[in-house]
Write an enzyme that holds these catalytic residues in place. Structure first.
Site, PDB file in Angstrom:
ATOM      1  N   THR A  87       1.710  -4.261   4.282  1.00  0.00           N
ATOM      2  CA  THR A  87       1.617  -4.505   5.731  1.00  0.00           C
ATOM      3  C   THR A  87       1.087  -5.895   6.078  1.00  0.00           C
ATOM      4  O   THR A  87       1.271  -6.362   7.193  1.00  0.00           O
ATOM      5  CB  THR A  87       0.708  -3.446   6.396  1.00  0.00           C
ATOM      6  OG1 THR A  87      -0.602  -3.536   5.827  1.00  0.00           O
ATOM      7  CG2 THR A  87       1.265  -2.053   6.244  1.00  0.00           C
ATOM      8  N   ASP A  88       0.427  -6.553   5.114  1.00  0.00           N
ATOM      9  CA  ASP A  88      -0.267  -7.804   5.469  1.00  0.00           C
ATOM     10  C   ASP A  88       0.665  -8.925   5.922  1.00  0.00           C
ATOM     11  O   ASP A  88       0.322  -9.689   6.829  1.00  0.00           O
ATOM     12  CB  ASP A  88      -1.128  -8.273   4.288  1.00  0.00           C
ATOM     13  CG  ASP A  88      -2.313  -7.342   4.054  1.00  0.00           C
ATOM     14  OD1 ASP A  88      -2.592  -6.493   4.930  1.00  0.00           O
ATOM     15  OD2 ASP A  88      -2.968  -7.452   2.996  1.00  0.00           O
ATOM     16  N   TYR A 117      -8.149   0.406  -3.600  1.00  0.00           N
ATOM     17  CA  TYR A 117      -7.131   1.069  -4.415  1.00  0.00           C
ATOM     18  C   TYR A 117      -6.206   0.011  -5.034  1.00  0.00           C
ATOM     19  O   TYR A 117      -6.268  -1.165  -4.675  1.00  0.00           O
ATOM     20  CB  TYR A 117      -6.322   2.043  -3.541  1.00  0.00           C
ATOM     21  CG  TYR A 117      -5.791   1.398  -2.284  1.00  0.00           C
ATOM     22  CD1 TYR A 117      -4.574   0.727  -2.289  1.00  0.00           C
ATOM     23  CD2 TYR A 117      -6.532   1.432  -1.100  1.00  0.00           C
ATOM     24  CE1 TYR A 117      -4.097   0.102  -1.154  1.00  0.00           C
ATOM     25  CE2 TYR A 117      -6.060   0.808   0.042  1.00  0.00           C
ATOM     26  CZ  TYR A 117      -4.849   0.137   0.016  1.00  0.00           C
ATOM     27  OH  TYR A 117      -4.389  -0.482   1.131  1.00  0.00           O
ATOM     28  N   GLU A 149      -1.008 -28.760  28.086  1.00  0.00           N
ATOM     29  CA  GLU A 149      -2.264 -29.337  27.588  1.00  0.00           C
ATOM     30  C   GLU A 149      -2.028 -30.665  26.865  1.00  0.00           C
ATOM     31  O   GLU A 149      -2.964 -31.438  26.666  1.00  0.00           O
ATOM     32  CB  GLU A 149      -2.947 -28.360  26.642  1.00  0.00           C
ATOM     33  CG  GLU A 149      -3.412 -27.067  27.279  1.00  0.00           C
ATOM     34  CD  GLU A 149      -4.511 -27.303  28.297  1.00  0.00           C
ATOM     35  OE1 GLU A 149      -5.403 -28.127  28.040  1.00  0.00           O
ATOM     36  OE2 GLU A 149      -4.439 -26.663  29.368  1.00  0.00           O
ATOM     37  N   THR A 181       0.819  -1.217   0.000  1.00  0.00           N
ATOM     38  CA  THR A 181       0.000   0.000   0.000  1.00  0.00           C
ATOM     39  C   THR A 181       0.847   1.259   0.000  1.00  0.00           C
ATOM     40  O   THR A 181       0.456   2.284  -0.559  1.00  0.00           O
ATOM     41  CB  THR A 181      -0.934  -0.017   1.229  1.00  0.00           C
ATOM     42  OG1 THR A 181      -1.871  -1.063   1.046  1.00  0.00           O
ATOM     43  CG2 THR A 181      -1.673   1.282   1.411  1.00  0.00           C
ATOM     44  N   LYS A 192       0.560  -7.430  13.028  1.00  0.00           N
ATOM     45  CA  LYS A 192      -0.497  -6.529  12.545  1.00  0.00           C
ATOM     46  C   LYS A 192      -1.766  -6.852  13.326  1.00  0.00           C
ATOM     47  O   LYS A 192      -2.203  -8.011  13.351  1.00  0.00           O
ATOM     48  CB  LYS A 192      -0.705  -6.721  11.042  1.00  0.00           C
ATOM     49  CG  LYS A 192      -1.688  -5.726  10.445  1.00  0.00           C
ATOM     50  CD  LYS A 192      -1.745  -5.788   8.919  1.00  0.00           C
ATOM     51  CE  LYS A 192      -2.734  -4.746   8.418  1.00  0.00           C
ATOM     52  NZ  LYS A 192      -2.813  -4.671   6.963  1.00  0.00           N
TER      53      LYS A 192
HETATM   54  C1  SIN Z   1      -0.986  -3.002   2.863  1.00  0.00           C
HETATM   55  O1  SIN Z   1       0.122  -2.798   2.414  1.00  0.00           O
HETATM   56  O2  SIN Z   1      -1.402  -2.344   3.838  1.00  0.00           O
HETATM   57  C2  SIN Z   1      -1.930  -4.029   2.328  1.00  0.00           C
HETATM   58  C3  SIN Z   1      -1.531  -4.674   1.067  1.00  0.00           C
HETATM   59  C4  SIN Z   1      -0.262  -5.458   1.181  1.00  0.00           C
HETATM   60  O3  SIN Z   1       0.029  -6.027   2.223  1.00  0.00           O
HETATM   61  O4  SIN Z   1       0.446  -5.528   0.165  1.00  0.00           O
END
Ligand code: SIN
Length: 360
Positions: free
Chosen positions: A123-124, A57, A317, A43, A196
């Protein structure tokens, strides 16, 4: 030479030497750090139809030079060079990408003219790439991952400030020896602990158990704590001769999940299974036989938890000693998968693998 003359010559020589040292020190201080930005997409490199577009987007459309040009302030803090290593949404990151990226980072950090590296990333799966690099980078020099939650075209896009902070951090002395770092939203998190936590907010990256390592304050990194686990230069993992990572699958536990996913992974030829158990890594009665059978076939089984916090207790467990299972300590399942894959490049001995899970 008489004594007086000798003393004068010695004194002058010392003065000349000290002046040289002072000038050299000053020059070193005045020199801007050389930071290489390796761009992978996400992103932070995304573009939307309007400045209001923050969902729907296009990801990974802006090239690395445009990302750098969008933050002219970078020129005042570092000598920046950009390299486009991939241009992908991070859900498409694979083990092959990691190996390629890890090798490139090691090559660059071995150069005398590179002081630090910033990796722009979606971010993923950013936390996974960060943890992988934390285990395979062979240098104390800073490596900082950064992304953005808003595309570059959005009003109040977070990418430019995040990039500025990440470059500052990567060029700083404070970040040397801290392991791979994630710098977003003015916070500095360690690769091992960060995850995340929110699908859309800017403060999505958190280290839920132990908190941030530090933060960016008035343009400077301030550290409050250090990672206590082995990383980078203390890591035994070496990807130089690794052609591909052993395949490891994650079996996600939920009410009534049974054995289907475990059997599918075994059928697909995985070398390891991370079980993302409920609670303290619990395995249901219906799921357990398939995992025991997988272990009997030589597949290494690691018990982690889907809870998102806390360690899985060995022989708690489940009787891990009896079943020859390994526990993931407090690594989340996606990071446990990475450590298991790297562990399997070195050994299949479960006692050794358990040691690794406690040390990394
Ligand atoms: C992001 O970057 O926030 C989402 C998409 C990705 O991880 O490439």
């Amino acid at each position: 030479m008489n004594r007086k003359l000798l003393a004068t010559v010695t004194l002058v020589s010392w003065l000349v030497l000290l002046t040289h040292m002072a000038l050299a020190g000053h020059a070193a201080q005045a020199r801007l750090p050389n930071v290489t930005i390796l761009a992978t997409g996400g992103t932070i490199a995304g573009t939307g139809a309007t400045s209001m577009t923050t969902v729907g987007y296009a990801v990974a459309t802006v090239g690395v030079q445009a990302l750098i040009d969008a933050v002219p302030e970078l020129k005042s803090i570092a000598t920046v060079r950009g390299e486009q290593v991939f241009q992908i949404a991070s859900e498409n990151m694979t083990c092959e990408h990691w190996l390629k990226l890890g090798r490139r980072v090691n090559e660059l950090l071995a150069q005398g003219d590179v002081d630090g590296i910033v990796i722009t990333h979606g971010t993923d799966t950013l936390e996974e790439t960060a943890y992988f690099l934390n285990l395979v980078v062979k240098s104390d020099k800073p490596v900082v991952l950064v992304g953005a939650m808003r595309p570059s075209t959005a009003m109040s896009a977070d990418g430019p400030m995040n990039l500025f902070n990440a470059v500052t951090l990567a060029g700083s002395r404070e970040a040397v020896g801290q392991g791979v770092l994630v710098c977003m939203n003015d916070q500095i998190n360690g690769a091992r602990d960060v995850t995340k936590t929110n699908t859309s907010t800017l403060d999505t990256f958190r280290s839920p158990e132990f908190g941030v390592l530090g933060s960016m304050q008035a343009g400077k990194p301030v550290f409050y704590r250090k990672s206590t686990h082995r990383h980078t230069t203390q890591s035994e993992f070496d990807i130089r001769d690794v052609k591909e990572l052993p395949r490891v699958g994650i079996v996600y536990a939920y009410a009534d999940y049974g054995r289907v996913t475990t059997d599918a992974f075994v059928g697909a030829g995985v070398k390891g299974i991370v079980h993302a158990g409920v609670g303290n890594g619990s395995i249901s009665m219906d799921a357990r036989p398939a995992l025991v059978e997988a272990r009997a076939k030589g597949i290494v089984v690691v018990r982690s938890s889907r809870v998102g916090g806390g360690a899985v207790a060995r022989n708690g467990e489940v009787n891990d000693d009896a079943l020859d299972f390994v526990v993931a300590d407090d690594l989340n399942p996606q990071k446990a998968r990475i450590l298991l894959a790297l562990a399997l490049t070195r050994t299949t001995d479960t006692r050794e693998i358990q040691r690794m899970f406690y040390q990394y």
